[in-house]
Write a protein that holds these residues in place. Structure first.
Motif, PDB file in Angstrom:
ATOM      1  N   GLU A   1       3.475   1.481  -1.810  1.00  0.00           N
ATOM      2  CA  GLU A   1       3.721   1.611  -3.241  1.00  0.00           C
ATOM      3  C   GLU A   1       2.532   2.236  -3.966  1.00  0.00           C
ATOM      4  N   HIS A   2       1.341   2.116  -3.355  1.00  0.00           N
ATOM      5  CA  HIS A   2       0.138   2.697  -3.944  1.00  0.00           C
ATOM      6  C   HIS A   2      -0.251   3.994  -3.237  1.00  0.00           C
ATOM      7  N   ARG A  33      -4.425   8.819   2.527  1.00  0.00           N
ATOM      8  CA  ARG A  33      -4.324   7.355   2.421  1.00  0.00           C
ATOM      9  C   ARG A  33      -3.393   6.862   3.527  1.00  0.00           C
ATOM     10  N   PHE A  35       0.816  -1.213   0.000  1.00  0.00           N
ATOM     11  CA  PHE A  35       0.000   0.000   0.000  1.00  0.00           C
ATOM     12  C   PHE A  35       0.852   1.266   0.000  1.00  0.00           C
ATOM     13  N   ARG A  37       8.655   2.903  -4.270  1.00  0.00           N
ATOM     14  CA  ARG A  37       8.186   2.530  -5.595  1.00  0.00           C
ATOM     15  C   ARG A  37       9.087   1.441  -6.180  1.00  0.00           C
ATOM     16  N   GLU A  78     -10.693   1.145  -6.475  1.00  0.00           N
ATOM     17  CA  GLU A  78      -9.297   0.934  -6.102  1.00  0.00           C
ATOM     18  C   GLU A  78      -9.173  -0.062  -4.944  1.00  0.00           C
ATOM     19  N   HIS A 134       0.048   5.139  -0.080  1.00  0.00           N
ATOM     20  CA  HIS A 134      -0.407   5.230   1.299  1.00  0.00           C
ATOM     21  C   HIS A 134       0.734   5.637   2.230  1.00  0.00           C
ATOM     22  N   TRP A 193      -7.089  -3.489  -5.453  1.00  0.00           N
ATOM     23  CA  TRP A 193      -5.855  -3.706  -4.696  1.00  0.00           C
ATOM     24  C   TRP A 193      -5.965  -4.926  -3.795  1.00  0.00           C
ATOM     25  N   TYR A 217      -9.585   7.586  -2.593  1.00  0.00           N
ATOM     26  CA  TYR A 217     -10.089   6.531  -3.473  1.00  0.00           C
ATOM     27  C   TYR A 217     -11.291   5.839  -2.840  1.00  0.00           C
ATOM     28  N   GLN A 259      -5.419  -7.849  -6.075  1.00  0.00           N
ATOM     29  CA  GLN A 259      -4.026  -7.891  -6.532  1.00  0.00           C
ATOM     30  C   GLN A 259      -3.097  -8.409  -5.432  1.00  0.00           C
TER      31      GLN A 259
END
Length: 921
Positions: free
Chosen positions: A20-21, A63, A18, A892, A108, A23, A112, A104, A115
């Motif tokens: 990486e997304h 987030r 998260f 990332r 999303e 958060h 996620w 979001y 995923q």
């Protein structure tokens, strides 16, 4: 899943995913929920964000991701009775969660979830199910509270790659609608379940039907995604919230058991160390352990809970949260006897807990000594009394069983709760343990009766609902002493006379001496002793004011040896019994000696100044902030005062200055402080203010600060000690103002001697600074500002020089780029640099190698990893590169930051090429 993940890796995977997304990784809040009086413990991940959802707080991020420490041992969520009986329940557990505050939403969150579960962790797609909301309620008024079916979430699930559309199921309000409370923020939720296979069906052979939210254990809920979008009103109306939020929760222990492929949370590596310690102590084989697994489960769970509680400051005690810690420690100790462990062992199990969890929860390692010490001390203390306590309990249970008849068996299978409370008060046998023992024999104990007896006892002893300062386990011991003294006419029906307001010095006979929990006729030098006198003027800690200290000295007659006891504490050991606690510093005190008890009046006056100052402070806060700024806790000590009050925002410097000035003006006004005892009703009618956390009887003590005969500046109910005029306070200085909890601010201040000492200390510091700056005191601010400007310029110059040096080093090292599987690999240490410089160099590397390039740059313990996009697609991620050489970090896929453990940097850099080779496809 190509390899078995550890629990710690799974937790970090969740957080890294998260992050990486987008958060922000936030730390777990304490198990003690600050500012939430509705909760004994933090019991879900939502607790620390509750104020955000109801709109009273705002975070600097939209987030968040976390793993939250939780306890469920009280109130609505109490799993204690189920712990040990099965493989899934715990008193302490972790809740993994990702959060969106108006950012979001469903698309999303669901994508996620899918995923992470299927692509990162590799769970089989055909075994996963998703539930969505469909209103099954028919009790709503027309047009009020009707909630549409969540087809939006269902459609999003069906869009996920590899998801079986037939695995979307709809359920009603019980399973798939979430509310924070009876009214307020709420919304539908979508749960994710997994089919564990027919072999996990615990009801095979019966006529039940397996299914999601069914009765068997074949289908397991993994994750709940809550979509907060409505505000529910008392009349049933639902209105959309201004912003939509996402609140998810995944049981950490549960997902670990699934990913590690075991049929019990207790068979994961989360408990492997604890179980290994226990088996080494019992000598049992794994087969023998699993044959009688309940005690092992209880001990592992309870020791883990106790370790985390103590690390958060909840040590064993008699009341509230502290009682819970004591109870679970003692319950674990008792289950230890069931597997042959009769010597202290809990600390050994706790060491494995600290070892496993200490890296992620550093408070465990930091407080390791305290954890181990408290566990052992509580275990030893319980061992002294448990045998007698359980023997008495067994006698009562045997008697109950003998009274049962075929006709009245049901009505006589429950033991009176008052008896259970007596066993707790006398022998320290917690109710939960007594109930365990009773249920093991097909009997039970009346919990309501136990609670009632506890409350009556606490009220009679002046301690409120909680046991507090009662002495708890020794209260019956002191009650018997009281009865004996009353029978000998040494004390009246009310017991020890208590007058802290008018009797700072009293004479009387030493009625009892207690050393190490036993009555003695005399005490020796250095003994820690409890002394009972017929009267005392020592104040007992109450209402935030600390207890008095002082001395008890012999009234030496001709030829008698003089003795002295330094008193450091006073307590109400039982109803009518007050003891002075202290150390014998000379002579040998004896029961029957004549003595004088004298309060340390210098210390008392310091306390009185601080206490009266809190009343002035309370008044000033009302004037400056408003009537909402009410007391929410206090501490009045001889050195300083602490005052907690309700206030959503921090005070401005101007507000703090105004409050301080108002208090000092009230002090200078030399107003009289009048103390009067009157009825509670009369005081309330007159407008007296009640103080936080206090209980009042029919007769109360009031404290008025008078501007004139008819005008009260301040009027409060207060049982503390106070000075006679405000001018006696001397001076008042606010030392600090800050947050105590959500919606609660805290002021610390000093008065009198403490204020003088602070002024003197600060003035000396100021004069020393002036001397060093070769200026007058008045010129110090200007001199400091000039120095700051000079330092700032030098820092910029130094930073530029370091950046140039780093770039030179970097350019020289470019000649050492290796080739690994056709990728250009650079691993280099840049001494005396910083993160910003490393990032600049990472950009330089990407300019040099826009394709097929990866670099790892280190300065000190900080590490930056950069990977070009083409290598990311081939399986190499920047975060993996850091962890692959023994570091920690994330970010990332193409750029990550982390840290290396203390040690040889060159050794870590030497592992880079191998790590790249292992990850590149």
């Amino acid at each position: 899943m190509s390899k078995k993940l550890t629990g710690n890796q799974i937790r970090q995977d969740f957080i890294d995913f998260f992050v990486e997304h987008g958060h922000t990784a936030v730390p777990s809040m304490s198990l003690v929920p600050g500012g939430d009086a509705t909760l004994l413990f933090t019991n879900s991940g939502m607790v620390q964000f509750k104020d955000v959802f109801i709109g009273t707080d705002k975070k600097p991020y939209t987030r968040a991701v976390d793993s939250q420490k939780c306890m469920r041992v009280a109130g609505k969520h109490n799993d204690l009775e189920d712990v040990g009986r099965d493989d899934t329940h715990h008193t302490f557990f972790e809740m993994l969660g990702n959060w969106s505050f108006g950012d979001y939403y469903k698309k999303e969150a669901i994508a996620w979830s899918w995923q992470l579960l299927t692509e990162v962790w590799g769970l089989p797609k055909d075994k996963l199910y998703a539930t969505c909301f469909e209103d099954d309620s028919v009790a709503h008024p027309a047009g009020k509270g009707d909630i549409p079916r969540d087809d939006e979430a269902a459609d999003i699930w069906k869009e996920q790659p590899g998801f079986d559309p037939s695995h979307v199921l709809f359920f009603g309000r019980k399973e798939n609608f979430w509310q924070m409370a009876e009214f307020g923020p709420c919304g539908p939720c979508s749960e994710i379940h997994i089919d564990l296979g027919e072999e996990r069906d615990n009801l095979r052979g019966t006529d039940h039907v397996c299914g999601v939210n069914g009765e068997c254990t074949r289908f397991l809920e993994l994750w709940n995604n809550v979509f907060i979008q409505y505000n529910l009103f008392e009349d049933g109306r639902l209105e959309p919230l201004p912003a939509k939020h996402v609140d998810t929760g995944m049981g950490f222990e549960r997902i670990v058991s699934v990913l590690q492929g075991v049929d019990s949370n207790y068979k994961t590596d989360l408990f492997a160390g604890s179980l290994e310690v226990l088996r080494s102590l019992t000598g049992h084989s794994e087969k023998e352990m699993l044959a009688d697994f309940t005690p092992y489960r209880v001990i592992c769970d309870h020791v883990r809970s106790a370790a985390f509680l103590i690390a958060d400051g909840v040590v064993p005690g008699n009341a509230g949260r502290n009682y819970v810690t004591r109870m679970i420690i003692r319950r674990a100790a008792r289950f230890g006897t069931k597997i042959g462990l009769n010597e202290p062992f809990l600390a050994k199990v706790a060491e494995s807990v600290v070892d496993y969890y200490g890296d992620f929860y550093p408070e465990l390692e930091k407080n390791k000594a305290t954890i181990l010490d408290n566990l052992t001390r509580e275990e030893v203390r319980f061992a002294r009394t448990v045998e007698a306590g359980t023997a008495h309990l067994q006698n009562h249970l045997d008697g109950l069983r003998s009274e049962r008849s075929p006709e009245g068996a049901q009505s006589k299978s429950v033991l009176d709760g008052h008896i259970a409370f007596d066993l707790y008060a006398t022998y320290g046998l917690p109710f939960e343990i007594s109930r365990d023992i009773a249920r093991e024999q097909g009997l039970d104990i009346d919990e309501a009766g136990f609670t009632h007896a506890k409350e009556v006892h606490a009220k009679a002893s002046g301690g409120g609902k909680a046991m507090g300062k009662l002495g708890g386990e020794d209260s019956e011991f002191f009650a018997n002493i009281l009865k004996d003294l009353q029978a000998k006419k040494k004390l009246g029906k009310d017991g020890v006379e208590y007058d802290p307001y008018n009797s700072p010095k009293v004479e009387g006979e030493v009625l009892a001496l207690i050393v190490n929990g036993e009555s003695v006729s005399s005490a020796s030098l250095d003994d820690v002793v409890e002394v009972i006198l017929p009267k005392t003027g020592f104040y007992i800690e109450s209402g935030g004011q600390v207890n008095d200290e002082g001395y008890i000295r012999s009234l030496a007659l001709s030829g008698a040896e003089a003795w002295e006891i330094e008193v450091t504490s006073v307590r109400r050991a039982a109803a009518g019994t007050i003891t002075h606690i202290g150390q014998v510093i000379s002579g040998q005190p004896k029961v029957g000696d004549k003595a004088v008890a004298e309060v340390d009046m210098v210390r008392r006056h310091n306390i009185m100044r601080n206490h009266t100052a809190t009343h002035l402070l309370h008044k000033a806060l009302h004037e400056v902030l408003g009537e909402h700024a009410r007391q929410a806790g206090s501490l009045v000590s001889p050195k300083y005062l602490r005052f907690d009050f309700t206030q959503p925002d921090g005070m401005t410097p101007e507000q703090i200055e105004r409050v301080e000035k108002m208090v000092n003006e009230a002090i200078a006004a030399d107003m009289p402080v009048v103390k009067v005892t009157k009825s509670l009703d009369e005081a309330k009618k007159e407008g007296a203010m009640a103080l936080f956390g206090e209980k009042y009887g029919e007769t109360v003590r009031t404290v008025s600060i008078l501007e004139d005969e008819d005008d009260k500046y301040s009027y409060e109910l207060c049982g503390g000690t106070h000075i006679d005029r405000t001018s006696d306070i001397g001076a008042f200085l606010i030392v600090s103002e800050g947050s105590a909890a959500a919606g609660i601010r805290r002021i610390e201040a000093v008065t009198g001697r403490g204020a003088y000492e602070l002024i003197n200390k600060r003035f000396k510091t100021l004069k020393q600074a002036a001397s060093e700056l070769k200026s007058s005191v008045e010129e110090v601010p200007a001199k400091v500002e000039a120095l700051q400007d000079e330092v700032s310029d030098l820092k910029k110059e130094l930073a530029n020089l370091r950046a140039q040096s780093a770039l030179t080093t970097f350019n020289l090292q470019l000649a050492n780029v290796q080739t690994v599987k056709d990728a250009h690999v650079l691993a280099v240490e840049i001494p005396d640099s910083n993160v910003d410089t490393l990032r600049m160099l990472a950009d330089k590397f990407r300019e040099k190698y826009p394709k097929a390039g990866t670099a790892l740059l280190v300065t000190g313990s900080t590490v930056i990893a950069v990977v070009t996009e083409d290598l990311v697609k081939r399986g190499l991620k920047a975060g993996d590169l850091i962890t692959g050489i023994g570091g920690k970090g994330g970010g990332r896929p193409n750029l990550a930051q982390g840290s290396l453990p203390d040690g040889n940097v060159q050794e870590a850099l030497g592992k880079v090429a191998r790590a790249v080779g292992e990850k590149l496809k």
